[in-house]
Design a protein around this motif. Sequence first.
Motif, PDB file in Angstrom:
ATOM      1  N   VAL A   1      -3.694  -9.715   7.916  1.00 12.74           N
ATOM      2  CA  VAL A   1      -4.431  -8.650   8.575  1.00 12.74           C
ATOM      3  C   VAL A   1      -5.916  -8.735   8.255  1.00 12.74           C
ATOM      4  CG1 VAL A   1      -4.752  -6.141   8.651  1.00 12.74           C
ATOM      5  CG2 VAL A   1      -2.458  -7.114   8.724  1.00 12.74           C
ATOM      6  N   GLY A   2      -6.710  -8.694   9.293  1.00 12.65           N
ATOM      7  CA  GLY A   2      -8.157  -8.760   9.115  1.00 12.65           C
ATOM      8  C   GLY A   2      -8.775  -9.520  10.276  1.00 12.65           C
ATOM      9  N   GLN A   3      -9.969 -10.041  10.040  1.00  9.85           N
ATOM     10  CA  GLN A   3     -10.653 -10.790  11.090  1.00  9.85           C
ATOM     11  C   GLN A   3      -9.829 -11.987  11.547  1.00  9.85           C
ATOM     12  OE1 GLN A   3     -14.302 -11.583   8.824  1.00  9.85           O
ATOM     13  NE2 GLN A   3     -15.426 -10.420  10.374  1.00  9.85           N
ATOM     14  N   HIS A   4      -9.261 -12.709  10.573  1.00  9.19           N
ATOM     15  CA  HIS A   4      -8.487 -13.910  10.917  1.00  9.19           C
ATOM     16  C   HIS A   4      -7.341 -13.578  11.868  1.00  9.19           C
ATOM     17  CE1 HIS A   4      -6.456 -12.037   7.504  1.00  9.19           C
ATOM     18  NE2 HIS A   4      -5.366 -12.514   8.039  1.00  9.19           N
TER      19      HIS A   4
ATOM     20  N   GLY B   1      -0.735  -2.748  10.100  1.00 11.06           N
ATOM     21  CA  GLY B   1      -1.857  -3.552   9.634  1.00 11.06           C
ATOM     22  C   GLY B   1      -1.732  -3.830   8.147  1.00 11.06           C
ATOM     23  N   THR B   2      -0.600  -4.364   7.739  1.00 11.81           N
ATOM     24  CA  THR B   2      -0.318  -4.550   6.324  1.00 11.81           C
ATOM     25  C   THR B   2      -0.812  -5.900   5.806  1.00 11.81           C
ATOM     26  OG1 THR B   2       1.632  -3.142   6.510  1.00 11.81           O
ATOM     27  CG2 THR B   2       1.508  -4.586   4.584  1.00 11.81           C
ATOM     28  N   MET B   3      -1.891  -5.880   5.039  1.00  8.10           N
ATOM     29  CA  MET B   3      -2.315  -7.093   4.335  1.00  8.10           C
ATOM     30  C   MET B   3      -1.181  -7.501   3.397  1.00  8.10           C
ATOM     31  SD  MET B   3      -6.199  -6.078   3.197  1.00  8.10           S
ATOM     32  CE  MET B   3      -6.481  -7.572   2.246  1.00  8.10           C
TER      33      MET B   3
ATOM     34  N   GLY C   1      -6.004 -14.513   5.203  1.00  4.13           N
ATOM     35  CA  GLY C   1      -7.380 -14.378   4.737  1.00  4.13           C
ATOM     36  C   GLY C   1      -7.408 -14.487   3.231  1.00  4.13           C
ATOM     37  N   ASP C   2      -8.590 -14.668   2.670  1.00  3.53           N
ATOM     38  CA  ASP C   2      -8.670 -14.795   1.214  1.00  3.53           C
ATOM     39  C   ASP C   2      -8.310 -13.481   0.526  1.00  3.53           C
ATOM     40  OD1 ASP C   2     -11.037 -14.083   2.579  1.00  3.53           O
ATOM     41  OD2 ASP C   2     -12.262 -14.413   0.801  1.00  3.53           O
ATOM     42  N   GLY C   3      -8.431 -12.362   1.250  1.00  2.00           N
ATOM     43  CA  GLY C   3      -7.972 -11.091   0.688  1.00  2.00           C
ATOM     44  C   GLY C   3      -6.473 -10.944   0.836  1.00  2.00           C
ATOM     45  N   SER C   4      -6.000 -11.028   2.067  1.00  2.00           N
ATOM     46  CA  SER C   4      -4.586 -10.776   2.355  1.00  2.00           C
ATOM     47  C   SER C   4      -3.646 -11.673   1.569  1.00  2.00           C
ATOM     48  CB  SER C   4      -4.316 -10.995   3.848  1.00  2.00           C
ATOM     49  OG  SER C   4      -4.998 -10.059   4.634  1.00  2.00           O
TER      50      SER C   4
ATOM     51  N   MET D   1      -2.233 -10.609  -1.687  1.00  2.00           N
ATOM     52  CA  MET D   1      -1.395  -9.417  -1.808  1.00  2.00           C
ATOM     53  C   MET D   1       0.094  -9.718  -1.926  1.00  2.00           C
ATOM     54  SD  MET D   1      -2.900  -6.114  -0.139  1.00  2.00           S
ATOM     55  CE  MET D   1      -4.557  -5.544  -0.525  1.00  2.00           C
TER      56      MET D   1
ATOM     57  N   ASN E   1     -13.540 -16.395   3.950  1.00  2.00           N
ATOM     58  CA  ASN E   1     -14.921 -15.970   4.167  1.00  2.00           C
ATOM     59  C   ASN E   1     -15.479 -15.277   2.923  1.00  2.00           C
ATOM     60  OD1 ASN E   1     -13.285 -13.772   4.316  1.00  2.00           O
ATOM     61  ND2 ASN E   1     -13.884 -13.163   6.383  1.00  2.00           N
TER      62      ASN E   1
ATOM     63  N   GLY F   1     -13.178  -9.422   5.152  1.00  2.00           N
ATOM     64  CA  GLY F   1     -14.080  -9.607   6.280  1.00  2.00           C
ATOM     65  C   GLY F   1     -14.082  -8.476   7.287  1.00  2.00           C
ATOM     66  N   MET F   2     -12.920  -7.982   7.619  1.00  2.00           N
ATOM     67  CA  MET F   2     -12.889  -6.954   8.660  1.00  2.00           C
ATOM     68  C   MET F   2     -13.614  -5.691   8.219  1.00  2.00           C
ATOM     69  SD  MET F   2     -12.215  -6.334  11.670  1.00  2.00           S
ATOM     70  CE  MET F   2     -10.924  -7.222  12.523  1.00  2.00           C
ATOM     71  N   VAL F   3     -13.449  -5.344   6.948  1.00  2.00           N
ATOM     72  CA  VAL F   3     -14.137  -4.158   6.446  1.00  2.00           C
ATOM     73  C   VAL F   3     -15.640  -4.453   6.330  1.00  2.00           C
ATOM     74  CG1 VAL F   3     -14.195  -2.423   4.621  1.00  2.00           C
ATOM     75  CG2 VAL F   3     -12.034  -3.543   5.195  1.00  2.00           C
TER      76      VAL F   3
HETATM   77  C1  LIG Z   1      -2.595  -3.289   2.223  1.00  2.00           C
HETATM   78  C2  LIG Z   1      -3.904  -3.094   2.903  1.00  2.00           C
HETATM   79  N1  LIG Z   1      -4.970  -2.653   2.199  1.00  2.00           N
HETATM   80  C3  LIG Z   1      -6.160  -2.473   2.814  1.00  2.00           C
HETATM   81  C4  LIG Z   1      -6.310  -2.740   4.148  1.00  2.00           C
HETATM   82  C5  LIG Z   1      -7.641  -2.520   4.827  1.00  2.00           C
HETATM   83  N2  LIG Z   1      -8.153  -3.807   5.341  1.00  2.00           N
HETATM   84  C6  LIG Z   1      -8.008  -4.180   6.630  1.00  2.00           C
HETATM   85  S1  LIG Z   1      -8.595  -5.697   6.929  1.00  2.00           S
HETATM   86  C7  LIG Z   1      -9.113  -5.879   5.337  1.00  2.00           C
HETATM   87  C8  LIG Z   1      -9.774  -7.133   4.879  1.00  2.00           C
HETATM   88  C9  LIG Z   1      -8.849  -8.281   4.896  1.00  2.00           C
HETATM   89  O1  LIG Z   1      -9.455  -9.332   4.209  1.00  2.00           O
HETATM   90  P1  LIG Z   1      -8.969 -10.816   4.414  1.00  2.00           P
HETATM   91  O2  LIG Z   1      -7.507 -10.874   4.240  1.00  2.00           O
HETATM   92  O3  LIG Z   1      -9.792 -11.720   3.595  1.00  2.00           O
HETATM   93  O4  LIG Z   1      -9.207 -11.034   5.960  1.00  2.00           O
HETATM   94  P2  LIG Z   1     -10.594 -11.218   6.750  1.00  2.00           P
HETATM   95  O5  LIG Z   1     -10.862  -9.925   7.431  1.00  2.00           O
HETATM   96  O6  LIG Z   1     -11.634 -11.557   5.751  1.00  2.00           O
HETATM   97  O7  LIG Z   1     -10.314 -12.314   7.710  1.00  2.00           O
HETATM   98  C10 LIG Z   1      -8.818  -4.738   4.612  1.00  2.00           C
HETATM   99  C11 LIG Z   1      -9.160  -4.541   3.179  1.00  2.00           C
HETATM  100  C12 LIG Z   1      -5.157  -3.174   4.843  1.00  2.00           C
HETATM  101  N3  LIG Z   1      -5.188  -3.424   6.154  1.00  2.00           N
HETATM  102  N4  LIG Z   1      -3.984  -3.368   4.200  1.00  2.00           N
END
Ligand SMILES: Cc1ncc(C[n+]2csc(CCOP(=O)(O)OP(=O)(O)O)c2C)c(N)n1
Lengths: 606, 161
Positions: free
Chosen positions: A417-420, A443-445, A469-472, A475, A497, A501-503
């Motif tokens: 979940v995110g920009q990717h 929208g579960t990361m 994504g580097d965040g997701s 998790m 990134n 990224g999306m935030v």
């Molecule tokens: C469990 C969870 N926590 C917080 C969010 C809020 N959120 C939506 S997109 C995002 C960023 C995702 O980062 P990344 O996975 O690196 O993807 P990018 O947008 O950088 O491609 C966040 C924190 C979420 N969707 N799910």
Amino acid sequence: MSDTRQPTIEKGLPRFGSHTEKEGRVLTGAQAIVASLEAEGVDVIFGYPGGQAIKIYDALYDSTQIRHVLCRHEQGAAHAADGYARATGRAGVVLVTSGPGATNTVTGIMTANMDSVPLVVITGQVPTSVIGSDAFQESDIVGITTPIVKHSYLCQKAEDLPGIIRDAFYIAETGRPGPVLIDVPSNLLSAEFEFHYPDSSDIASYRPTIKPNAKQIRTAAAAIAKADKPLLYVGGGVVISDASEALLDLAESLQIPAVTTLLGKDALPNGNPLDLGPVGMHGSRYANLAMTECDLLIAVGARFSDRVTGKLSDFAPLAQVIHIDIDPTEISKNRTADVPIVGDARRALTALKAELDRRGAAPRTAEWLTHIDDLRARHPFASPGLATSQGGIAPEGAIKLLSDMLDPRHSIVVTDVGQHQMWAAQYIDREVPRTFLSSGGAGTMGFGLPAALGAQIACPDEQVVCISGDGSIQMCIQEMATIAVNDLPIKVVIVNNSALGMVHQWQDLFYGKRFAATELSDVPDFLTLADAYGWKGFRVFDPADLEETMSAFLAADGPALLDLRIPREERVFPMVAPGAAIDDVIGAVSVGDISNQIENSEEADR
Amino acid sequence: MDRHILSILVENQSGVLSRVVGLVSRRGYNIESLSVGPTEDENLSRITMIVPTESESFEQLTKQLNKLVCVYKIVEMDKGDAIVRELVLIKVAVAAEKRNEVIEIANVFRAKVVDVGRTSITIEATGDEHKLAGLENLLRAYGIKEITRTGKIAMKRSAQN
Ligand SMILES: Cc1ncc(C[n+]2csc(CCOP(=O)(O)OP(=O)(O)O)c2C)c(N)n1
Ligand SMILES: [Mg+2]
């Protein structure tokens, strides 16, 4: 193990029912649970053991039919079962222990519930004699999950187990599918009784409407037959009800274009000229403009979510609405339907087509399609190629390249979940349903990796690629171990990134570039991590190396990850600001001088 | 403010009431009155609920309730077409010399005296809202010590022809 992709039996019915060798035997509750799952035809369970589930695990040890996949976290198990269910259409099964084991599934259950995914979640519970006493690892999981399940049970008697399990599968898979939780106090597991499994379910208080109302079908057909600018709005319900063929049949015979939601992306072959692709917040400008201009909107298995509609009062303002959905609560919830049709999408579309044929309806959309082609030519998605102007990798180009390297008939793309995720929705092309799996409503990361694991277990012959994504990825990163030990050749692209990224994008556009808590560092080193988990690791910064690295990565044996570095500043466009009308788009790309000027002057006006 | 009378037929099983009530309150509605009891069918219970609301999307709530697997049927009662009753127990503070006055009032309302103490008297009454409000009003003059109500129950009137 057989390929479960094609359901061999009707959803909602057990594969074997009473026709198993355990039928009529005296079993313990734990054995009866396993026998029940076998009678359902379950071939895999995703789970994690613990004190109150240990007897079930002990019984499972003897099963030759059921493979247990030991995930590394119960959330991972729930998402894995979800991925399995999305890829097959059959309920995914989760088995966990009480207390923290059960509560760790909550996010997975909620994710499945939001996207109407059938799950059967079996949780161990403390013995009935101590329920309510704050016993060790007691949690009221039925209470905790009530708002996020389709239904749940707290078993009271061992003899009830087979009937409850049968009903759970029936409820999970029929109507609008969803998760069903079964909480089993552990004293029931040793109680003995004669095992009998039902061959069907009959629940007086649960009778989903499957067959659409004939009069409504006629009214809808009349509206379609005279519409000048009809538009199909296709959601996940089309995939769930296996209605893609019926939908394509209707769309092609009357030349009606279609826009898709995130979950409806794989409902139509993306190469078909009638498929206008994603609509809504990150949809194409042409899809959103088509929405604004259409005079008849035919929503099928879609729920007018805010990510699609933007400002509701400006959404499809000229359109009469036909709304086909199996769930009556969705109809007229966000947008009043002029022609509500409650029923199964496939049945409704087939009936509509038959009625239109009967009326001799013919295509009358030539002008509308020409106009849409013009919109499409003027406002396509950006196509920056592989490199950004600064020399970094352009995510759009990279995802497009990935798409081109996949066989759309034999690959499943799973996203986080995110920009990717949005780039994937925009640039990955799909041909077949159940090949694009993404957490839409929730929208579960963290969904991506375990869901990919579940999909790969379900479909061992398909190439499963997870775009994360580097965040997701962090998790549910522990599932790298599950994937490694089960030898699953999953490929994970981390669109890295160095940011949430999306935030970050929202902060850039709407919060005065105050980047609070969205910049990620270079920790962990994903290559070392790949190594630690026994995966192959690849990394690419330079657009010039992208093609070669990507193909080596995809061709790697076993699991592999690609650390795909892109600049932090990359943005997903077009974008509709939250709460704005969907034809009011930030960053749409236009082609041709005149439209460019119009676009630029509009931009300057803001 | 609209007051919706919902008559909800549910499976007679543990946890069902909490699912129904939980759904209503999670969606931001207040429950003004609630009663639950078995029905002519031992597998079913009936929940009667009064929900006051200004919301125009009330239909969404009844649809959601209908969607609960444990809900068998749900009927919104039309006030003009339903018999709505409630039972109330009222403990009135009254000394011996005024006791007869209170008993007389009870009689007029066809209420029953169910307990008499040295300084109070308890009256049981059933009826619709207006009747019970009337009774309560008159008794207030003497001093009401305690009121407890069952919550309203409702039944559709039979057809007259
Ligand atoms: C469990 C969870 N926590 C917080 C969010 C809020 N959120 C939506 S997109 C995002 C960023 C995702 O980062 P990344 O996975 O690196 O993807 P990018 O947008 O950088 O491609 C966040 C924190 C979420 N969707 N799910
Ligand atoms: Mg990121």
